[in-house]
Each structure stands twice: as C-alpha cells, then as structure tokens.
Write an enzyme that holds these catalytic residues in place. Structure first.
Site, PDB file in Angstrom:
ATOM      1  N   ASP A  93      -1.543  -1.045   5.931  1.00 43.29           N
ATOM      2  CA  ASP A  93      -1.873  -0.581   7.283  1.00 43.29           C
ATOM      3  C   ASP A  93      -3.364  -0.592   7.561  1.00 43.29           C
ATOM      4  O   ASP A  93      -3.780  -0.236   8.666  1.00 43.29           O
ATOM      5  CB  ASP A  93      -1.348   0.848   7.491  1.00 43.29           C
ATOM      6  CG  ASP A  93      -2.106   1.860   6.650  1.00 43.29           C
ATOM      7  OD1 ASP A  93      -2.232   1.636   5.422  1.00 43.29           O
ATOM      8  OD2 ASP A  93      -2.586   2.858   7.202  1.00 43.29           O
ATOM      9  N   ASP A 127       0.873  -1.162   0.000  1.00 42.57           N
ATOM     10  CA  ASP A 127       0.000   0.000   0.000  1.00 42.57           C
ATOM     11  C   ASP A 127       0.921   1.226   0.000  1.00 42.57           C
ATOM     12  O   ASP A 127       2.129   1.105   0.242  1.00 42.57           O
ATOM     13  CB  ASP A 127      -0.882  -0.049   1.254  1.00 42.57           C
ATOM     14  CG  ASP A 127      -1.766   1.160   1.396  1.00 42.57           C
ATOM     15  OD1 ASP A 127      -2.370   1.579   0.393  1.00 42.57           O
ATOM     16  OD2 ASP A 127      -1.854   1.696   2.515  1.00 42.57           O
ATOM     17  N   ASP A 160      -0.112   5.153   1.067  1.00 35.04           N
ATOM     18  CA  ASP A 160      -0.346   6.060   2.199  1.00 35.04           C
ATOM     19  C   ASP A 160      -0.460   5.275   3.505  1.00 35.04           C
ATOM     20  O   ASP A 160      -1.300   4.390   3.625  1.00 35.04           O
ATOM     21  CB  ASP A 160      -1.641   6.858   1.979  1.00 35.04           C
ATOM     22  CG  ASP A 160      -1.615   7.659   0.688  1.00 35.04           C
ATOM     23  OD1 ASP A 160      -0.737   8.515   0.559  1.00 35.04           O
ATOM     24  OD2 ASP A 160      -2.473   7.414  -0.187  1.00 35.04           O
TER      25      ASP A 160
END
Length: 235
Positions: free
Chosen positions: A177, A14, A16
């Site tokens: 995250d 991922d 961000d």
C-alpha cells in the site's frame, strides 16, 4: 491484465495496511508511550501517516510529530522501550485482517503458489501478529525490517525472498500500500501491485513514475482472478 502476470511464481505481501489494519493498535501504543512520557496524544490518523518504515522510525515521528525529524536520542530510547513493551502485549487487540484478506490468501494457496510477507515491522512482531490473526500458515517466508541489513524501499528483501523461494525475482509479485513497496519492487525488477484499501494514497502515488504500481487492486482475490486462468493453462 499486465502481461508480466503470466509469469508469476510467488506473491509477496506487505503487512500493515495490506494484509491487516493495524493502526488502532499502533496508535494505542503511541498514546501509551506519550502518556508515560508526559506528552500529549496524537490522533490515530496522524499515527497512520507515520506508519511504514518500522517501529524505530515510527517512534521518532510520533515523538516529534514530524515525518522527517528525529527525536533526542535519550528521549527516543525511553520512548522506544515504552512503545515496544506496550505493543508486544497488545498486538491484536483491535488489529484485524482486511475483509477479503483470508479469502484471497486461501485462493492463491490453492494454486500452489508460495506466499511471503515482506514488512518493515520487526520480524518477531510480524510473525507473532500473523499467528494471532490466524494467517501465519499461509506463508512460506516472513521477512521483517530487521531480518536483513536493509529493508524496503531497498530491493534486498525482495531479492532475498525470491532466492529463498527458488525463483527469479522477475517472476515474483510485490503487493503493498506504500511507496516503499512499489519502489522496492521496481528496483528489484518484479511486478508491483498497489492496494486501494491501505494507508497509502494510490491515486497520488500513481502520478509519479517512480511510485506508480504496475497494477492496482481493490481486494486480494483479484490477484487470484488474474492468475487462475494462467495456472489452468499451465496444467
């Protein structure tokens, strides 16, 4: 170490909250948009909680100050145009890679493992941000939220990435995250790795089978530390 790690042939990340902390610039764009529309600004922490589903959804959430509501279509369109104009011009004013991001990517690259980015951010913005951060050359593939008909938590981007990289999706790792990353990985049938330093709450996500990652790490070099012995064995 999870046994599945022994079969890893590619690692997807991922963007961000995983490779970089982009909230300061996302929040600045939100503040500029709200100011232009004559609305009150939101704290950066609130904007952080709204990140992860693409800028279109982020604009809805910022305009309504609600994770689930949608703004009036006319207001959203004005807001989206304003947000994108500001954000395109200020992608990396404050955004920085996390402290061990580049070290972790360099270590993985040294093993000859192809790396990919699978983000819900627009592909053009994601590619440009990675370029500005000096990370673009580490990746064989960058997929954004608008690259395919579906985005995370759909497994489609992960399956597509594996196909492009010429591997079985079961031999890929998805590092992220958020719940979107973990749900997408589980649905695709690949290993899910959660990071503790991003915007998602790994302790909370780990309480639910649907969002519990297979493996939790505190820094990207930990992936290399587990893969390196395997690659040495293969040689």
């Amino acid at each position: 170490m999870n046994a599945a790690i022994e079969h890893v042939q590619a690692v997807a990340f991922d963007l961000d909250g995983t490779l970089c902390d982009s909230v300061p610039d996302l929040a600045a764009a939100a503040e500029a948009m709200l100011e232009q529309l004559g609305m009150k600004p939101l704290p950066a922490k609130v904007v952080e909680s709204y990140v992860g589903d693409g800028i279109g959804k982020l604009v809805h959430r910022v305009l309504t100050n609600d994770r689930d509501r949608e703004a009036d279509s006319e207001l959203w369109e004005k807001g989206f145009v304003s947000y994108m104009k500001y954000y395109r011009d200020h992608l990396s004013v404050f955004t920085r890679p996390y402290p061990e991001t580049e070290a972790g990517l360099a270590l993985l690259k040294s093993l000859g493992i192809p790396l990919a980015v699978i983000t819900n951010k627009n592909e053009i913005l994601a590619a440009e941000l990675l370029k500005q951060l000096g990370l673009a050359d580490y990746f064989s593939l960058i997929l954004g939220g608008d690259s395919l008909p579906e985005k995370k938590p759909s497994p489609l981007p992960l399956r597509h990435a594996a196909e492009v990289l010429g591997i079985d999706v079961a031999n890929m790792v998805m590092v992220g995250d958020s719940r979107n990353d973990i749900i997408a990985a589980k649905a695709a049938g690949c290993l899910s790795v959660g990071v503790t330093f991003g915007y998602g709450d790994m302790t909370l996500l780990s309480q639910d089978d649907a969002t519990r990652p297979d493996w939790i790490i505190g820094s990207l070099p930990e992936i290399y530390e587990n893969l390196q012995p395997q690659k040495n064995k293969e040689e």
